[in-house]
Motif scaffolding. Sequence first.
Motif, PDB file in Angstrom:
ATOM      1  N   VAL A 110      62.923 -11.270 -14.066  1.00 33.97           N
ATOM      2  CA  VAL A 110      63.731 -11.435 -12.853  1.00 33.97           C
ATOM      3  C   VAL A 110      64.890 -12.389 -13.113  1.00 33.97           C
ATOM      4  N   SER A 111      64.675 -13.411 -13.923  1.00 35.18           N
ATOM      5  CA  SER A 111      65.756 -14.329 -14.271  1.00 35.18           C
ATOM      6  C   SER A 111      66.874 -13.601 -15.010  1.00 35.18           C
ATOM      7  N   ILE A 112      66.494 -12.748 -15.956  1.00 31.83           N
ATOM      8  CA  ILE A 112      67.496 -11.967 -16.697  1.00 31.83           C
ATOM      9  C   ILE A 112      68.257 -11.049 -15.765  1.00 31.83           C
ATOM     10  N   PHE A 113      67.547 -10.382 -14.867  1.00 32.54           N
ATOM     11  CA  PHE A 113      68.203  -9.459 -13.932  1.00 32.54           C
ATOM     12  C   PHE A 113      69.143 -10.210 -12.999  1.00 32.54           C
ATOM     13  N   GLN A 114      68.709 -11.377 -12.524  1.00 33.25           N
ATOM     14  CA  GLN A 114      69.551 -12.150 -11.611  1.00 33.25           C
ATOM     15  C   GLN A 114      70.801 -12.639 -12.320  1.00 33.25           C
ATOM     16  N   ASP A 115      70.659 -13.107 -13.530  1.00 30.75           N
ATOM     17  CA  ASP A 115      71.829 -13.566 -14.301  1.00 30.75           C
ATOM     18  C   ASP A 115      72.792 -12.415 -14.586  1.00 30.75           C
ATOM     19  N   ALA A 116      72.245 -11.210 -14.764  1.00 28.01           N
ATOM     20  CA  ALA A 116      73.079 -10.042 -15.063  1.00 28.01           C
ATOM     21  C   ALA A 116      73.694  -9.439 -13.811  1.00 28.01           C
ATOM     22  N   ALA A 117      73.361  -9.985 -12.637  1.00 27.16           N
ATOM     23  CA  ALA A 117      73.889  -9.495 -11.360  1.00 27.16           C
ATOM     24  C   ALA A 117      73.678  -7.991 -11.207  1.00 27.16           C
ATOM     25  N   VAL A 118      72.450  -7.540 -11.429  1.00 21.65           N
ATOM     26  CA  VAL A 118      72.151  -6.117 -11.274  1.00 21.65           C
ATOM     27  C   VAL A 118      72.331  -5.702  -9.822  1.00 21.65           C
ATOM     28  N   ASP A 119      72.542  -4.423  -9.607  1.00 24.25           N
ATOM     29  CA  ASP A 119      72.683  -3.883  -8.251  1.00 24.25           C
ATOM     30  C   ASP A 119      71.336  -3.654  -7.584  1.00 24.25           C
ATOM     31  N   VAL A 120      70.289  -3.473  -8.395  1.00 18.77           N
ATOM     32  CA  VAL A 120      68.965  -3.180  -7.855  1.00 18.77           C
ATOM     33  C   VAL A 120      67.929  -3.528  -8.917  1.00 18.77           C
ATOM     34  N   MET A 121      66.767  -4.022  -8.462  1.00 20.79           N
ATOM     35  CA  MET A 121      65.644  -4.293  -9.350  1.00 20.79           C
ATOM     36  C   MET A 121      64.510  -3.324  -9.044  1.00 20.79           C
ATOM     37  N   VAL A 122      63.919  -2.773 -10.095  1.00 23.85           N
ATOM     38  CA  VAL A 122      62.736  -1.914  -9.982  1.00 23.85           C
ATOM     39  C   VAL A 122      61.608  -2.641 -10.699  1.00 23.85           C
ATOM     40  N   LEU A 123      60.597  -3.084  -9.945  1.00 26.47           N
ATOM     41  CA  LEU A 123      59.531  -3.912 -10.488  1.00 26.47           C
ATOM     42  C   LEU A 123      58.188  -3.215 -10.359  1.00 26.47           C
ATOM     43  N   GLU A 124      57.487  -3.098 -11.475  1.00 30.29           N
ATOM     44  CA  GLU A 124      56.156  -2.499 -11.472  1.00 30.29           C
ATOM     45  C   GLU A 124      55.094  -3.590 -11.361  1.00 30.29           C
ATOM     46  N   VAL A 125      54.174  -3.431 -10.428  1.00 28.35           N
ATOM     47  CA  VAL A 125      53.059  -4.356 -10.289  1.00 28.35           C
ATOM     48  C   VAL A 125      52.180  -4.265 -11.532  1.00 28.35           C
ATOM     49  N   GLY A 126      51.739  -5.414 -12.024  1.00 28.88           N
ATOM     50  CA  GLY A 126      50.892  -5.411 -13.205  1.00 28.88           C
ATOM     51  C   GLY A 126      49.449  -5.074 -12.890  1.00 28.88           C
ATOM     52  N   LEU A 127      48.855  -5.797 -11.941  1.00 27.54           N
ATOM     53  CA  LEU A 127      47.443  -5.614 -11.606  1.00 27.54           C
ATOM     54  C   LEU A 127      47.244  -5.882 -10.118  1.00 27.54           C
ATOM     55  N   GLY A 128      46.745  -4.873  -9.413  1.00 27.55           N
ATOM     56  CA  GLY A 128      46.474  -5.048  -7.987  1.00 27.55           C
ATOM     57  C   GLY A 128      47.746  -5.050  -7.171  1.00 27.55           C
ATOM     58  N   GLY A 129      48.104  -6.197  -6.626  1.00 27.55           N
ATOM     59  CA  GLY A 129      49.295  -6.299  -5.799  1.00 27.55           C
ATOM     60  C   GLY A 129      49.351  -7.637  -5.078  1.00 27.55           C
ATOM     61  N   ARG A 130      48.360  -7.909  -4.285  1.00 29.20           N
ATOM     62  CA  ARG A 130      48.375  -9.101  -3.434  1.00 29.20           C
ATOM     63  C   ARG A 130      48.579 -10.383  -4.237  1.00 29.20           C
ATOM     64  N   LEU A 131      47.899 -10.524  -5.356  1.00 24.59           N
ATOM     65  CA  LEU A 131      47.949 -11.754  -6.132  1.00 24.59           C
ATOM     66  C   LEU A 131      48.675 -11.573  -7.463  1.00 24.59           C
ATOM     67  N   ASP A 132      49.392 -10.472  -7.612  1.00 24.47           N
ATOM     68  CA  ASP A 132      50.148 -10.215  -8.831  1.00 24.47           C
ATOM     69  C   ASP A 132      51.475 -10.958  -8.790  1.00 24.47           C
ATOM     70  N   ALA A 133      51.941 -11.442  -9.940  1.00 23.55           N
ATOM     71  CA  ALA A 133      53.172 -12.234  -9.991  1.00 23.55           C
ATOM     72  C   ALA A 133      54.380 -11.480  -9.453  1.00 23.55           C
TER      73      ALA A 133
END
Length: 424
Positions: A125-148
């Motif tokens: 997310v830091s890399i994406f924010q620095d690159a000023a992307v237009d959109v982020m697509v993030l895949e949950v690693g495990l579960g959802g509620r307590l995933d980073a």
Amino acid sequence: MQAGAALADWLAYLEGLHPKSIDMGLARVAAVRDRLGLRPACPVLVVGGTNGKGSVCAMLSAILHAAGYRVGTYTSPHLLHYNERVMLDMQPVADALLVQAFEQIEAVRGDTSLTYFEFGTLAAVSIFQDAAVDVMVLEVGLGGRLDAVNLFDADVAAVVSIGLDHEAYLGSTREAVATEKAGIFRADRPVFCADTDPPQTLLDKAGEIGCDLRLLGRDYGFVRNGEGQQWSWWGADGTRRHALPLPALRGAYQLGNAALAIAMLDALKDRLAVPLGAIKRGLLEVEWPARCQVLPGRPVTVLDVAHNPHAAKVLRASLEQMGFHPCTHAVFGMMQDKDIAGVLDELAGLVDVWHLASPALPRAAQTSELDRLIAVRMPQALCHAYPDVAAAYRAACEQANEADRILVFGSFYTVAEVLAAREA
């Protein structure tokens, strides 16, 4: 870490940094997120689910890229290179960007302990924010509620499918798993579920959160145009997308994943306009390795990372749609904490010769255990054990005739070791 350390050194450092590889909870990583000032200003698409979430992320990214947007895509795990997890404009980021992000996180985390995955999520997310992307697509690693990944509010969220996996963390019933996965939903924002039989707990949780839940078959859907190479998408508001090409990803189930991706983008059309041409181009150009991936050459070699019964059932359906092959050889290795018996039950009778090997990990199941479980279910099948996955693959290639089929599956690590052997 010493200044100037290489990416490989950083990854080795991160693997031993936290006493647990998985530590459910958001308090620790949220504190570091705040110190880094990570607050995405662009739309964020979050995709969870037991299986299929990587394919949906790939389709979302391909379509958005075709529409001219700068896209940051975060997925896990990787097959050969860590950089595969963090993509800018459909390309893995350079080592230097990852190292820079890791250095920034290390500089502010203080005595806060982070897992390998949490460190990687913040870095992406830091890399994406620095690159000023237009959109982020993030895949949950495990579960959802307590995933980073759930640290970052989804403008549109989706649960692709709900099955049993990681039961020690998510629960041993679909109802319990659904509750965890619904944790990525946000109030007053569109959320999607593509599972054709969503547990009541997911519906209840969506109502409790107060989100705009949209279900496959009720609020959006798809119709294949006979046996042709086109299909149509529909939304509850009357929106239609006709003459769509079949996704480049193999498997009939990918139509459901494509329909979900289009539905998510349609929900964001006021902020991210996506023309029909971009949807078509994205579907034709999308790539997502090792999901029923057929390699060129003979005999046919199929790679699939299926490692739970739900994924194995989908894999079987895809294999049965392929042409006739006199003999199917399987290069098979799984982790011992997975439902090995359940996976084998789904594929019973489909494999003629099993080439068994343990991936190079302490968690890998022993070949003797795999042999025992196969013998109970498929007494007619032939089983051979090998010292490593590369040896098992070489043996399968030597024994298979040109008309036969080689299936490599059971774990990301099994597939990765075969790919590494092919590159050697």
